[in-house]
Motif scaffolding. Sequence first.
Motif, short mmCIF file in Angstrom:
data_model
loop_
_atom_site.label_atom_id
_atom_site.label_comp_id
_atom_site.label_asym_id
_atom_site.label_seq_id
_atom_site.Cartn_x
_atom_site.Cartn_y
_atom_site.Cartn_z
N GLU A 122 -3.39 20.86 -9.64
CA GLU A 122 -3.09 21.16 -8.28
C GLU A 122 -1.40 19.85 -7.41
OE1 GLU A 122 -5.65 21.13 -9.98
OE2 GLU A 122 -5.69 23.87 -9.70
N GLY A 123 -1.99 18.92 -8.12
CA GLY A 123 -1.24 17.66 -7.88
C GLY A 123 -1.84 16.54 -8.22
N PRO A 124 -1.89 15.42 -7.89
CA PRO A 124 -2.24 14.52 -8.22
C PRO A 124 -3.48 14.20 -7.62
CG PRO A 124 -1.00 13.88 -6.64
CD PRO A 124 -0.14 15.56 -7.34
N ILE A 125 -4.27 13.46 -8.15
CA ILE A 125 -6.19 13.23 -7.41
C ILE A 125 -6.62 12.13 -7.74
CG2 ILE A 125 -8.53 14.41 -7.63
CD1 ILE A 125 -7.86 16.71 -8.45
N ILE A 126 -6.16 11.64 -6.77
CA ILE A 126 -7.22 10.06 -6.27
C ILE A 126 -8.20 9.61 -6.33
CG2 ILE A 126 -7.26 7.71 -5.34
CD1 ILE A 126 -4.86 9.18 -4.05
N LYS A 167 1.08 -1.35 0.34
CA LYS A 167 -0.22 0.12 -0.09
C LYS A 167 0.24 1.14 -0.21
CE LYS A 167 -3.43 0.59 2.74
NZ LYS A 167 -4.31 0.21 3.85
N LYS A 168 1.57 1.08 0.47
CA LYS A 168 2.87 2.41 0.72
C LYS A 168 3.27 2.51 -0.62
CE LYS A 168 4.85 5.96 3.11
NZ LYS A 168 4.25 7.20 4.08
N SER A 169 3.83 1.25 -1.17
CA SER A 169 4.83 1.45 -2.28
C SER A 169 3.30 2.32 -3.51
CB SER A 169 5.19 0.13 -3.25
OG SER A 169 6.00 -0.31 -2.24
N LEU A 170 2.15 2.07 -3.68
CA LEU A 170 1.27 3.05 -4.33
C LEU A 170 1.15 3.97 -3.91
CD1 LEU A 170 -1.21 2.81 -5.85
CD2 LEU A 170 -2.90 2.60 -4.03
N TYR A 171 1.41 4.28 -2.30
CA TYR A 171 0.74 6.43 -2.07
C TYR A 171 2.51 6.73 -2.32
CZ TYR A 171 -3.31 5.49 -0.71
OH TYR A 171 -5.11 5.43 -1.13
N LYS A 172 3.33 5.97 -2.70
CA LYS A 172 4.73 6.55 -3.37
C LYS A 172 4.69 7.18 -4.37
CE LYS A 172 7.85 6.35 0.77
NZ LYS A 172 8.01 8.01 1.15
N GLY A 173 4.22 6.24 -5.16
CA GLY A 173 4.07 6.43 -6.84
C GLY A 173 3.06 7.56 -6.98
N ILE A 174 2.06 7.46 -5.87
CA ILE A 174 0.70 8.70 -7.13
C ILE A 174 1.57 9.77 -6.60
CG2 ILE A 174 -0.85 9.42 -5.62
CD1 ILE A 174 -2.21 6.84 -5.29
N GLU A 175 2.21 10.02 -5.49
CA GLU A 175 3.13 11.35 -5.20
C GLU A 175 3.97 11.63 -5.89
OE1 GLU A 175 5.90 10.79 -1.46
OE2 GLU A 175 3.91 10.53 -0.18
N GLN A 176 4.47 11.01 -6.78
CA GLN A 176 5.00 11.53 -8.62
C GLN A 176 4.48 11.55 -9.70
OE1 GLN A 176 8.60 12.69 -7.95
NE2 GLN A 176 7.99 11.65 -5.68
N ALA A 177 2.85 11.66 -9.65
CA ALA A 177 2.28 11.38 -10.31
C ALA A 177 2.20 13.27 -10.89
CB ALA A 177 0.84 10.65 -10.27
#
Length: 249
Positions: free
Chosen positions: A240-244, A127-137
Amino acid sequence: MVKIKSEKQIEKMNEAGRLLASCHRSLSKLVKPGVTTLELDQFVENFLLEHGAKPAQKGYMGYPFAICASVNHEVCHGFPNKQALRNGDIATIDFVVDLNGWLADSAWSYGVGTISSSAERLLRTAKKSLYKGIEQAKVGNRLGDIGYAIQTYAEKKGYSIVREFIGHGIGRTIHEDPQVHHIGERNTGIKLKEGMVITIEPILNQGMPFVTMKPDGWTAVTFDGGLSAQYEHTVAITKEGPIILTEQA
């Protein structure tokens, strides 16, 4: 070709994403020992139909179910079946919502009953890996930045990343350009632009990254029998950044 979405189109996808997240929240209360993944499949299909949506992957390239249900060493695309989940299992439930022609895609790994500390650590890291990737989107970054962030975090924690199955663009169809790899180098790949919508969906294995296929032609399993876990969100790239779009919180 990468399809750029307008703000209005992203809002339509967000509506599908909110419904998907609501379904996952309800589903999470049902994932327990004694329940079959076929029952979970029926729950998801009924939930979506009751809310004016449909399971987009049912019938896609001949896939026969509303969800993919991958248990323990199954990596992805597992067929729901009549075998009851057992205490200590982990189950990844992946499905795509079609609401008024716009899609959202999300997978979540669930612990069944009381799981081992090693399984819990795998889920937490995936799960943390997913959010690490999202931070770079972010606008101006490149696809390789997403893969690099996921890979460096997961491998630092001692896990391998499945290479064969990757994220993708999404919109009116399940799979669009670009392909989103979960390994990579910084500042490589295409540049991320406002209006892109992608899935990020790393799969982490306890052992080797290699997979093999079951006779059904769909279900991938770990080569060495180790546990596998996956988390996935649909993400819009905005100024504004990545939106989930599929956030469960």
